[in-house]
Scaffold this motif. Structure first.
Motif, short mmCIF file in Angstrom:
data_model
loop_
_atom_site.label_atom_id
_atom_site.label_comp_id
_atom_site.label_asym_id
_atom_site.label_seq_id
_atom_site.Cartn_x
_atom_site.Cartn_y
_atom_site.Cartn_z
N SER A 1 5.97 -5.30 4.06
CA SER A 1 6.80 -6.51 3.97
C SER A 1 6.09 -7.61 3.19
CB SER A 1 7.10 -6.99 5.40
OG SER A 1 7.73 -8.25 5.42
N GLY A 2 6.85 -8.56 2.73
CA GLY A 2 6.32 -9.82 2.20
C GLY A 2 5.25 -9.66 1.14
N ILE A 3 4.14 -10.35 1.35
CA ILE A 3 3.02 -10.36 0.39
C ILE A 3 2.45 -8.95 0.21
CG2 ILE A 3 0.62 -11.13 0.18
CD1 ILE A 3 1.58 -13.80 1.56
N GLY A 4 2.35 -8.20 1.31
CA GLY A 4 1.81 -6.85 1.24
C GLY A 4 2.67 -5.96 0.37
N ARG A 5 3.97 -6.01 0.60
CA ARG A 5 4.87 -5.16 -0.18
C ARG A 5 4.80 -5.51 -1.67
NH1 ARG A 5 10.96 -2.91 0.23
NH2 ARG A 5 10.94 -2.22 -1.92
N ALA A 6 4.83 -6.79 -1.97
CA ALA A 6 4.73 -7.21 -3.39
C ALA A 6 3.42 -6.73 -4.00
CB ALA A 6 4.86 -8.73 -3.50
N SER A 7 2.37 -6.74 -3.20
CA SER A 7 1.05 -6.29 -3.70
C SER A 7 1.07 -4.79 -3.95
CB SER A 7 -0.05 -6.66 -2.71
OG SER A 7 -0.07 -8.06 -2.54
N VAL A 8 1.69 -4.03 -3.05
CA VAL A 8 1.80 -2.58 -3.26
C VAL A 8 2.52 -2.32 -4.59
CG1 VAL A 8 2.87 -0.46 -2.42
CG2 VAL A 8 1.77 -2.02 -0.79
N GLU A 9 3.64 -3.00 -4.79
CA GLU A 9 4.44 -2.77 -6.01
C GLU A 9 3.65 -3.16 -7.27
OE1 GLU A 9 8.16 -4.82 -5.51
OE2 GLU A 9 8.77 -3.51 -3.87
#
Ligand code: NAD
Length: 273
Positions: free
Chosen positions: A17-25
């Motif tokens: 979610s959130g910051i983590g998900r954007a970082s994964v992408e």
């Protein structure tokens, strides 16, 4: 995107979610292979499935040291190594306005996830990295860990602890070529704002009000996005930051630089009008 992270293997905790998900992408777009570690199995599995074979999900509660050890082992086994550990998972304190009324019911869980989860995540990742030529560890603190402020006392204390721990770990791990840095996000609209206000009768309205307060204290005139944090994480994960360790990087639209607004100009304007 320019393959800043090609050949790198990364773990992102709180990656669903959130910051983590954007970082994964963003890590994937830069050529990395990524393990999403999150306590939310359903969301984590669906995000990994959506992102393709270079993203895997591993159910992990960062408050559990054994699960963190398993996470590192799973990553090394699946992708052949571990170069970047982003200890990003975090939970908020239920926002309360008054210290005198705070019962600190969530204190132990906040410390276990937001502080000890980061410390243990660093330790397990660094054990592998130290034996394999080094790596980059990125911890998520908060502007609430940099600056004093009201409310959220347990959260602020945990996030301040992340900053001090990061500096200490950077000193200790430098000899192994393991770099440790921390990012201090501020005012990024993610589901965490709803979690922090979930105890209030009208959480949506509280989130809108919080965003308005952030706008009033932010020098830059736009709200940040999870991808703004992901870009900072790419820098710290990549060789571009090869000589950078023990630092705190605020990504907050300038909030921690100081008070926004020009009080003197307002007084002058009023007097000279
Ligand atoms: N959004 C902001 O403005 C802001 C500001 C400062 C700091 N932060 C920090 O950024 C980090 C990410 O927050 P976000 O805004 O993306 O929130 P978010 O709620 O969108 O994401 C947090 C993720 O962490 C996961 N998580 C929670 N507890 C966990 C646990 N014990 N083990 C593993 N995963 C767990 C959640 O399931 C979720 O996927 C947190 O550490 C937060 O404190 C956010």
């Amino acid at each position: 995107m320019s393959n800043e992270l090609s050949d790198k293997v990364a773990i992102v905790t709180g990656g669903a979610s959130g910051i983590g998900r954007a970082s994964v992408e963003t890590f994937l777009a830069e050529g990395a292979r990524v393990v999403i570690a999150d306590i939310n199995r359903e969301l984590g599995e669906s995000v990994a499935a959506e992102l393709g074979p270079d993203a895997l999900f591993k159910h992990t509660d960062v408050a559990d040291s054994e699960q963190l050890a398993d996470l590192v082992a799973f990553t090394v086994e699946s992708f052949g190594g571990l170069h970047v550990m982003f200890n990003n998972a975090g939970i908020p304190t239920a926002m309360r306005g008054n210290f005198l009324d705070d019962d600190f019911a969530d204190f132990d869980r906040i410390m276990a996830v937001d502080l000890l989860g980061v410390i243990r995540g660093t330790q397990h990742a660094a054990r592998h990295m130290a034996a394999n030529g080094g790596g980059s560890i990125i911890n998520t603190t908060s502007i609430g860990g940099v600056q004093g402020g009201t409310g959220e006392f347990a959260y602020r204390a945990a996030k301040a602890g992340v900053i001090h721990f990061t500096k200490c770990a950077a000193i200790d791990l430098g000899r192994y070529n393991v770099r440790v840095n921390t990012i201090a996000p501020g005012a990024i609209p993610t589901p965490i704002l709803g979690t922090a206000t979930a105890h209030l009768p009208d959480s949506d309205s509280a989130v809108r009000q919080l965003r308005a307060v952030m706008k009033s204290i932010r020098p830059l005139d736009r709200e940040g996005s999870p991808t703004d944090i992901a870009h900072a994480a790419v820098y710290l994960a990549s060789e571009r930051s090869a000589y950078v360790t023990g630092t705190v990087l605020p990504v907050d639209g300038g909030i921690t630089a100081g008070l926004a607004g020009n009080a003197m100009a307002a007084i002058e304007q009023e007097q000279l009008a």
